[in-house]
Enzyme design. Structure first.
Site, PDB file in Angstrom:
ATOM      1  N   GLU A 144       0.847  -1.193   0.000  1.00 28.82           N
ATOM      2  CA  GLU A 144       0.000   0.000   0.000  1.00 28.82           C
ATOM      3  C   GLU A 144       0.884   1.245   0.000  1.00 28.82           C
ATOM      4  O   GLU A 144       1.834   1.308   0.769  1.00 28.82           O
ATOM      5  CB  GLU A 144      -0.914   0.046   1.226  1.00 28.82           C
ATOM      6  CG  GLU A 144      -1.986   1.114   1.072  1.00 28.82           C
ATOM      7  CD  GLU A 144      -2.922   1.223   2.280  1.00 28.82           C
ATOM      8  OE1 GLU A 144      -2.581   0.724   3.360  1.00 28.82           O
ATOM      9  OE2 GLU A 144      -3.981   1.825   2.111  1.00 28.82           O
TER      10      GLU A 144
ATOM     11  N   ALA B 211       1.974  -0.175  11.003  1.00 25.90           N
ATOM     12  CA  ALA B 211       1.504  -1.519  10.693  1.00 25.90           C
ATOM     13  C   ALA B 211       0.793  -1.479   9.352  1.00 25.90           C
ATOM     14  O   ALA B 211       0.456  -0.407   8.863  1.00 25.90           O
ATOM     15  CB  ALA B 211       0.540  -2.008  11.772  1.00 25.90           C
ATOM     16  N   MET B 212       0.597  -2.652   8.757  1.00 21.76           N
ATOM     17  CA  MET B 212      -0.094  -2.730   7.464  1.00 21.76           C
ATOM     18  C   MET B 212      -1.066  -3.887   7.494  1.00 21.76           C
ATOM     19  O   MET B 212      -0.699  -5.014   7.837  1.00 21.76           O
ATOM     20  CB  MET B 212       0.944  -2.897   6.340  1.00 21.76           C
ATOM     21  CG  MET B 212       0.334  -3.146   4.970  1.00 21.76           C
ATOM     22  SD  MET B 212      -0.711  -1.760   4.430  1.00 21.76           S
ATOM     23  CE  MET B 212      -1.917  -2.636   3.419  1.00 21.76           C
ATOM     24  N   GLU B 213      -2.323  -3.586   7.101  1.00 21.14           N
ATOM     25  CA  GLU B 213      -3.428  -4.535   7.288  1.00 21.14           C
ATOM     26  C   GLU B 213      -3.555  -5.605   6.217  1.00 21.14           C
ATOM     27  O   GLU B 213      -4.661  -6.095   5.989  1.00 21.14           O
ATOM     28  CB  GLU B 213      -4.731  -3.742   7.360  1.00 21.14           C
ATOM     29  CG  GLU B 213      -5.190  -3.098   6.034  1.00 21.14           C
ATOM     30  CD  GLU B 213      -4.789  -1.649   5.869  1.00 21.14           C
ATOM     31  OE1 GLU B 213      -3.790  -1.231   6.494  1.00 21.14           O
ATOM     32  OE2 GLU B 213      -5.458  -0.928   5.113  1.00 21.14           O
TER      33      GLU B 213
ATOM     34  N   HIS C  64      -6.883  -1.796  15.476  1.00 25.01           N
ATOM     35  CA  HIS C  64      -7.046  -0.971  14.274  1.00 25.01           C
ATOM     36  C   HIS C  64      -6.845  -1.812  13.009  1.00 25.01           C
ATOM     37  O   HIS C  64      -7.686  -1.813  12.103  1.00 25.01           O
ATOM     38  CB  HIS C  64      -6.027   0.175  14.325  1.00 25.01           C
ATOM     39  CG  HIS C  64      -6.020   1.068  13.124  1.00 25.01           C
ATOM     40  ND1 HIS C  64      -6.539   2.339  13.148  1.00 25.01           N
ATOM     41  CD2 HIS C  64      -5.562   0.875  11.857  1.00 25.01           C
ATOM     42  CE1 HIS C  64      -6.402   2.887  11.955  1.00 25.01           C
ATOM     43  NE2 HIS C  64      -5.806   2.020  11.149  1.00 25.01           N
ATOM     44  N   GLU C  65      -5.750  -2.554  12.952  1.00 21.38           N
ATOM     45  CA  GLU C  65      -5.448  -3.331  11.742  1.00 21.38           C
ATOM     46  C   GLU C  65      -6.496  -4.414  11.515  1.00 21.38           C
ATOM     47  O   GLU C  65      -6.844  -4.719  10.377  1.00 21.38           O
ATOM     48  CB  GLU C  65      -4.053  -3.966  11.836  1.00 21.38           C
ATOM     49  CG  GLU C  65      -2.906  -2.964  11.970  1.00 21.38           C
ATOM     50  CD  GLU C  65      -2.937  -1.852  10.937  1.00 21.38           C
ATOM     51  OE1 GLU C  65      -3.293  -2.120   9.772  1.00 21.38           O
ATOM     52  OE2 GLU C  65      -2.628  -0.702  11.305  1.00 21.38           O
TER      53      GLU C  65
ATOM     54  N   HIS D 135      -9.609  -3.259   9.785  1.00 24.86           N
ATOM     55  CA  HIS D 135      -9.444  -3.177   8.330  1.00 24.86           C
ATOM     56  C   HIS D 135      -9.701  -4.509   7.629  1.00 24.86           C
ATOM     57  O   HIS D 135      -9.945  -4.526   6.426  1.00 24.86           O
ATOM     58  CB  HIS D 135      -8.015  -2.759   7.980  1.00 24.86           C
ATOM     59  CG  HIS D 135      -7.737  -1.299   8.133  1.00 24.86           C
ATOM     60  ND1 HIS D 135      -8.569  -0.325   7.644  1.00 24.86           N
ATOM     61  CD2 HIS D 135      -6.692  -0.640   8.700  1.00 24.86           C
ATOM     62  CE1 HIS D 135      -8.046   0.870   7.912  1.00 24.86           C
ATOM     63  NE2 HIS D 135      -6.913   0.708   8.557  1.00 24.86           N
TER      64      HIS D 135
ATOM     65  N   GLU E 101      -9.456   4.831   7.142  1.00 26.72           N
ATOM     66  CA  GLU E 101      -8.626   5.125   8.310  1.00 26.72           C
ATOM     67  C   GLU E 101      -9.441   5.769   9.426  1.00 26.72           C
ATOM     68  O   GLU E 101      -9.247   5.460  10.595  1.00 26.72           O
ATOM     69  CB  GLU E 101      -7.446   6.015   7.906  1.00 26.72           C
ATOM     70  CG  GLU E 101      -6.474   5.327   6.957  1.00 26.72           C
ATOM     71  CD  GLU E 101      -5.968   3.975   7.470  1.00 26.72           C
ATOM     72  OE1 GLU E 101      -6.015   3.718   8.686  1.00 26.72           O
ATOM     73  OE2 GLU E 101      -5.540   3.155   6.645  1.00 26.72           O
TER      74      GLU E 101
HETATM   75 ZN   LIG Z   1      -5.390   1.955   9.127  1.00 29.36          ZN
END
Ligand SMILES: [Zn+2]
Ligand SMILES: [Zn+2]
Length: 643
Positions: free
Chosen positions: A156, A291-293, A326-327, A330, A349
């Site tokens: 992303e 972080a990345m979901e 949070h992740e 998503h 977001e």
């Molecule tokens: Zn996010």
């Protein structure tokens, strides 16, 4: 067809030369790949050459050719070297042209491609870079203390194209069936569970993975390294694992607990079970974001996942909980239902930020998450959005490259505040009902902000599209002024309200803009704005409004619960009573946060908001209930007085 810099200007309707929109494209001139073919399924095989910082790729894409005259296909590609491309039944490409400017590759064949389903096969090599984007390498320390290389991905927003040639746009969803050839002693992970392992004579192995559901390219992920893992199972049987550095599995326990609780909570809220068979979370030693979901394989910066819960501070634990929750939000909101284009990323977001606060609050009421939200998130949003240099949350994005520039704290913090506001307007039941409809209508597909407003409009009958559009498409926010409170013959009190665009430099706004404002009001001896919020009256987007409320007239708290991201000013005469209500805790905790929220160094405009004089400001601040608050006030004052 209108062409800008090699890109077709594509309409929302999906046709590159749609008759209705040919003169005025419906998507603000977005620069997209041509729509003459759509990807359906990718089969991707990658062989890693870790020591050479490189990889070899073979991808076969099932495509649907939609345009009769097409003899070439354009895909995104960046920093890839192409060896060969062929189209089933047509033969090899006669020309392979790369464009660095648009990060695309065009394969040209000597005859038109057959309409309908076909297969495009491409052989290429890529670089395992050290830029924390695309497919990249980082170093880690193994059990014996040796420093070694591992590999992971970060796609992303637009770096999937550095790993494979693809239609790298969120709307171009497809399935992915992948395999990785890696050194035999390493663990290879992707979005889906391992399907099989084939050992090779040279000590390497090929790990293949189950096919993914339809998803966007930016959510595809690979991780190759040495790990220890801890694991648990959600109520609905999803395997959840946290991958830790070798020898340190205990550092993943806290994140694992948070993940189990979050998954169970989301299964319940969305009424759609977590869509994949497993949820992996991995700490990557070198990582650009927090972080990345990635769907089913969330990657984290180490400090945001790994923690020793016996020695960590509650602030550190809270940070890990927030990021994990949070992740995982998503995995539904963003991954299962994806924004159609990057200009709706704010909603992804904003929603995850709001959701993270709510689930954290359920797990740890002692953390006072909502009060922190008002102070930190909303406070920050108001500070930034009161500047002339602010911008609306929703701005058109023509080129995907622009997403990084417009996606800042305003979109993030104001985005979360706006979701909290719509929740208050709708009430929990309608909010959840609309959300479930939206999720089930758009599962495995794409949607826009307007689609979500529409889902909430349908279940509530309230003009959510129009109302929320004023908050997301206009920059800034209103200053709501209580001008007068007059007793009426029927025993009620008439409040005269006035709104104007608030700018913290005190200047007059250059243009008039106004907002529809939900009026949550708590009154001394009367209305409690925290009850029946979904029945709160709406102040139309006009300068003046009158509202009758019940109460004894001693004080009123406008914007009860701080559910609307705006500032409020009261008549001087009402301030002492309001201060005493803060002191005696007659108003709710969220509202008692107001003085704290606004004495942070960045947001000193409180002094001409709640009151316009320092003296009355002191009165309110002194009512704060702890020495910590008074300390903060002192700091803020010192700053004000020295300016
Ligand atoms: Zn996010
Ligand atoms: Zn169109």
């Amino acid at each position: 067809m209108d062409t800008i810099g090699g890109f077709a200007t594509l309409c929302r309707c999906g046709k590159s030369a749609c008759a209705t929109h040919i003169t005025a494209p419906c998507d603000d001139g977005r620069q997209l790949l041509p729509a003459d073919a759509e990807p359906i399924a990718y089969a991707l095989d990658i062989a890693l050459r870790l020591d050479e910082h490189a990889f070899d790729g073979v991808v076969a894409v099932d495509v649907d050719v939609r345009s009769r005259e097409t003899s070439s296909l354009t895909l995104h590609a960046k920093e890839l070297n192409f060896k060969k491309a062929s189209f089933e039944g047509i033969g090899d490409a006669t020309n392979i042209a790369l464009s660095e400017e648009t990060s695309t590759v065009t394969f040209t064949f000597d005859k038109p491609l057959p309409l309908g389903n076909g297969k495009l096969s491409i052989t290429y090599t890529g670089e395992l870079n050290n830029q924390m984007a695309g497919f990249y390498r980082s170093s880690y320390v193994d059990r014996d203390g040796n420093t070694k290389l591992m590999a992971s991905t970060q796609f992303e927003a637009i770096d999937a194209r550095r790993c494979l040639p693809c239609w790298d746009e969120p709307r171009r969803k497809a399935t992915f069936e992948c395999s990785l050839r890696v050194p035999g002693h390493m663990t290879a992970l992707s979005n889906m569970p391992e399907k099989g392992v084939e050992e090779h004579a040279d000590g390497s192995k090929t790990v293949s993975f189950d096919r993914t559901p339809r998803m966007s390219t930016y959510l595809l992920a690979f991780v190759v390294g040495e790990f220890d893992a801890v694991e648990a199972t959600s109520k609905n049987g999803v395997q959840i694992r946290v991958f830790c550095p070798p020898g340190k599995p205990q550092l993943g326990r806290f994140a694992l607990e948070c993940a189990v609780a979050a998954l169970d909570s989301y299964d319940e809220t969305f009424q759609i079970h977590y869509p994949l068979p497993k949820a992996d979370m991995v700490a990557i030693p070198e990582f650009a974001a927090g972080a990345m979901e990635n769907w089913g394989l969330v990657t984290y910066r180490e400090v945001d996942l790994l923690i020793d819960d016996r020695s960590a501070s509650s602030r550190q634990l809270q940070r890990v909980a927030e990021v994990v929750i949070h992740e995982l939000a998503h995995q539904w909101f963003g991954n299962l239902v994806t924004m159609e284009w990057w200009d709706d990323l704010w909603l992804n977001e904003g929603f995850a930020t709001w959701m993270e606060t709510g689930v954290c609050h359920k797990l740890h009421p002692d953390w006072n998450m909502w009060e922190q939200f008002i102070t930190d998130m909303q406070g920050r949003a108001l500070s930034l959005d009161a500047l002339r240099s602010s911008h609306p949350i929703q701005v058109p994005i023509a080129k995907a490259e622009e997403v990084e520039q417009v996606f800042d704290a305003i979109s993030y913090c104001k985005g979360g505040s706006v979701v909290r506001m719509v929740h208050a307007i709708l009430g929990e039941a309608k909010f959840v009902e609309g959300l479930r409809n939206y999720m089930s209508n758009f599962s495995y597909g794409n949607a826009t902000t307007d689609d979500l407003w529409g889902a909430w409009e349908d279940v509530s009958g309230k003009p959510i599209r129009k109302l929320m559009g004023q908050w997301t498409r206009q920059m800034g926010f209103p200053l709501l002024e209580l001008k007068a409170a007059e007793p009426q013959p029927d025993g009620s009190i008439k409040l005269s309200l006035h709104q104007s665009w608030f700018l913290s430099d005190g200047s007059a706004p250059s243009s008039s803009q106004s907002w529809t404002i939900p009026l949550f009001v708590t009154a001394s001896g009367g209305a409690n704005g925290e009850e029946k919020m979904d029945e709160a009256p709406l102040m139309p987007a006009e300068a003046d409004f009158e509202l009758n409320v019940k109460g004894d007239g001693a004080w009123f708290k406008l914007n009860a619960g701080q559910h609307v991201p705006m500032r409020v000013v009261y008549p001087e005469t009402m301030v002492p009573n309001l201060a005493s209500a803060v002191r005696t805790k007659s108003i709710c905790a969220a509202d008692r946060q107001t003085p704290r929220a606004q004495t942070s160094p960045q947001s000193h405009h409180f002094c001409y908001v709640t009151s316009r004089t320092y003296a009355t400001l002191c009165e309110i601040l002194r009512s704060g209930d702890s020495t910590k608050v008074r300390g903060k006030c002192y700091t803020a004052f010192t700053q004000l007085l020295t300016q």
